[in-house]
Scaffold this active site. Structure first.
Site, PDB file in Angstrom:
ATOM      1  N   ASP A 157      44.142  33.709  33.795  1.00 27.36           N
ATOM      2  CA  ASP A 157      44.411  35.128  33.537  1.00 27.36           C
ATOM      3  C   ASP A 157      45.860  35.365  33.122  1.00 27.36           C
ATOM      4  OD1 ASP A 157      41.838  35.806  34.159  1.00 27.36           O
ATOM      5  OD2 ASP A 157      42.274  36.623  36.148  1.00 27.36           O
ATOM      6  N   ASP A 172      38.677  35.503  50.343  1.00 29.94           N
ATOM      7  CA  ASP A 172      38.208  34.299  51.028  1.00 29.94           C
ATOM      8  C   ASP A 172      37.755  34.601  52.457  1.00 29.94           C
ATOM      9  OD1 ASP A 172      40.787  34.974  51.790  1.00 29.94           O
ATOM     10  OD2 ASP A 172      41.679  33.065  51.241  1.00 29.94           O
TER      11      ASP A 172
END
Length: 502
Positions: free
Chosen positions: A89, A237
């Protein structure tokens, strides 16, 4: 008199709550010792290696991108069963560097793809989700840009998946630049405590523990069954880990499989990382704790989940203690040593001693000895105090539901011999108002130490001194490079490569 009563009630309330979290740390140590020999072992070995996709999410990683790509390309797994996705990105020259590295590997026959998105929607979670859509693998490994996994890392983890109920295997983080400075040494101890003691205690005793965003391998079906990667928290996460375990998936912590990574070398970078973790865990607590408590999970799992997901509330309590301790000492300046010994010291010692033992145990387990780490304990405790302002703001932001941009942690490939790029530091972390607050508090607590000495309050001096040292150290490093910030090893390595004298 009314003000005095309120201040002292709040002071002892805060101390008692911190003591509760300290007692929980003792409980984790007990669980760890009880299950010390219960390390998980694979049920079997794969006769035919399954397809493994390795995802490397990147955003403006000029200094470390090539290093991590080459490391994952060297993983010992059959070439026809290994796919590498570089999820890039980046908005700077990192993309061109990545393109060259990928082209070189593809020419060698490595199955690696360079995936770009039109925007950073969802940040890291969005990138992982986009890569998963086109991934070939039944299993998905994730490595952040600052990691350098050993060739055998995937092989060491994969056989745990021969148990169809295992959804994730998490490896332990190592440290490439552990001895660069007092700051990196303190960080390494903090992380060792989290992995070696916390993860092992929770996992081996049947409690929930979490994927740490990198150096782990997921079963793709587990990710999808749990609802996939979501970006409504900064710790995607932790969020996915709890959702998956609530669905019945089992996780494995493979303590012996170590993937080394680069620790932040700047206080600003360290604080940015800590801010993201603290805010994200608060967001996850708000999002998932209600459903955890309403579920049919065993009480031991619910209770441990509360302590786990609210652990960063300790920083808010630390700030409250910072504001209360001065007035509390002043209001009680006429008391004797007996009262301190009976009331204050047991509460304080429960927290401080638990911290010392907790991290020394982790050092003994990770490196075979705790003696060399003793001298770094004051630094670790001081850093814990010093970052309380930064992390408290993060917790408040997480609880309030305020959305924050995902801020990356600057990395410089120090262990790869690329430290010559340090003088420019393109990705240097910013300095906020926290730095000035920390320095002001450092001056304030230094004054309290002087006042305590003048009044003969000897028992209060070490505690006040810890606060003074923590805020001064954190604030001073936050101003920029300081004499306390050692680049000696880095400079010597650079000069050695250039053939010059440091």
């Amino acid at each position: 008199m009314a003000v005095r009563s309120v201040v002292l009630a709040l002071y002892f309330g805060v101390l008692a709550t911190l003591t509760l979290y300290g007692a929980h740390r003792w409980y984790l140590l007990w669980l760890f010792r009880r299950h010390r020999r219960d390390a998980p072992r694979p049920h079997a070995r794969f006769e035919t290696p399954p397809m493994l996709t390795v995802q490397v999410p990147l955003y403006n990683e000029l200094y470390v991108a090539v290093r991590v790509i080459e490391a994952v390309a060297a993983l010992e797994w059959p070439e026809d069963r290994l796919e590498i996705q570089v999820l890039d990105d980046s908005t700077d020259e990192t993309s061109a560097i990545v393109a060259d590295a990928v082209a070189t590997l593809r020419a060698r026959g490595v199955d690696v793809v360079h995936l770009r998105r039109d925007d950073r929607a969802g940040y890291k979670a969005g990138a992982l989700a986009a890569g998963l859509v086109v991934a070939k693998g039944e299993f998905v490994a994730v490595f952040d840009a600052d990691f350098v996994p050993a060739p055998g890392f995937a092989r060491d983890l994969m056989d745990h998946f021969t148990d169809p109920g295992v959804g994730l295997v998490q490896g332990r983080w190592g440290h490439l630049n552990r001895d660069s400075s007092m700051l990196t040494r303190a960080q390494s101890m903090l992380l060792d405590g989290h992995f070696v003691v916390e993860h092992a205690a929770r996992n081996r005793s049947g409690r929930f523990f979490n994927f740490n965003g990198t150096a782990g391998i997921w079963r793709r079906a587990c990710i999808e069954d749990a609802g996939g990667w979501q970006h409504d928290t900064l710790t995607e996460d932790l969020d996915l880990s709890y959702r998956a375990q609530m669905r019945g998936w089992r996780f494995v912590f493979a303590n012996e499989a170590v993937a080394p990574a680069e620790l932040p070398i700047e206080m600003g970078a360290f604080k940015s990382q800590q801010h993201r973790w603290a805010q994200g865990s608060a967001q996850t607590a708000v999002k998932l704790l209600p459903s955890i408590l309403r579920s049919s999970l065993p009480p031991r799992i619910k209770l441990e989940s509360i302590f786990h997901l609210t652990a960063n509330a300790g920083y808010v309590l630390m700030v409250a203690l910072t504001l209360l301790i001065g007035p509390a000492v002043w209001f009680r300046r006429g008391i004797g040593a007996r009262e301190l010994a009976l009331v204050d010291l047991p509460l304080i010692a429960t927290s401080l001693v638990s911290i010392a033992v907790f991290y020394l145990v982790s050092q003994r387990e990770a490196y075979g000895s705790w003696r060399g780490a003793v001298r770094y304990l004051p630094v670790l405790m001081a850093v814990g105090v010093g970052i309380s302002i930064n992390n408290s703001r993060a917790v408040v932001a997480g609880l309030s539901g305020r959305e924050t941009e995902f801020r990356r942690t600057p990395k410089y490939a120090l262990a790869a011999g690329e430290s010559g790029l340090l003088p420019t530091r393109k990705y240097r972390a910013g300095r906020g108002i926290d730095t000035w607050i920390e320095l002001a508090l450092g001056v304030y607590f230094t004054g309290l130490v002087v006042a305590a000495l003048a009044d003969g309050l000897w028992a209060a001096v070490p505690f006040l001194g810890l606060f003074a040292a923590g805020f001064v150290y954190t604030g001073w490093l936050g101003l920029g490079d300081s004499p306390l910030f050692s680049y000696k090893a880095v400079s010597e390595e650079l000069c050695k490569k250039k053939g010059t004298v440091p």
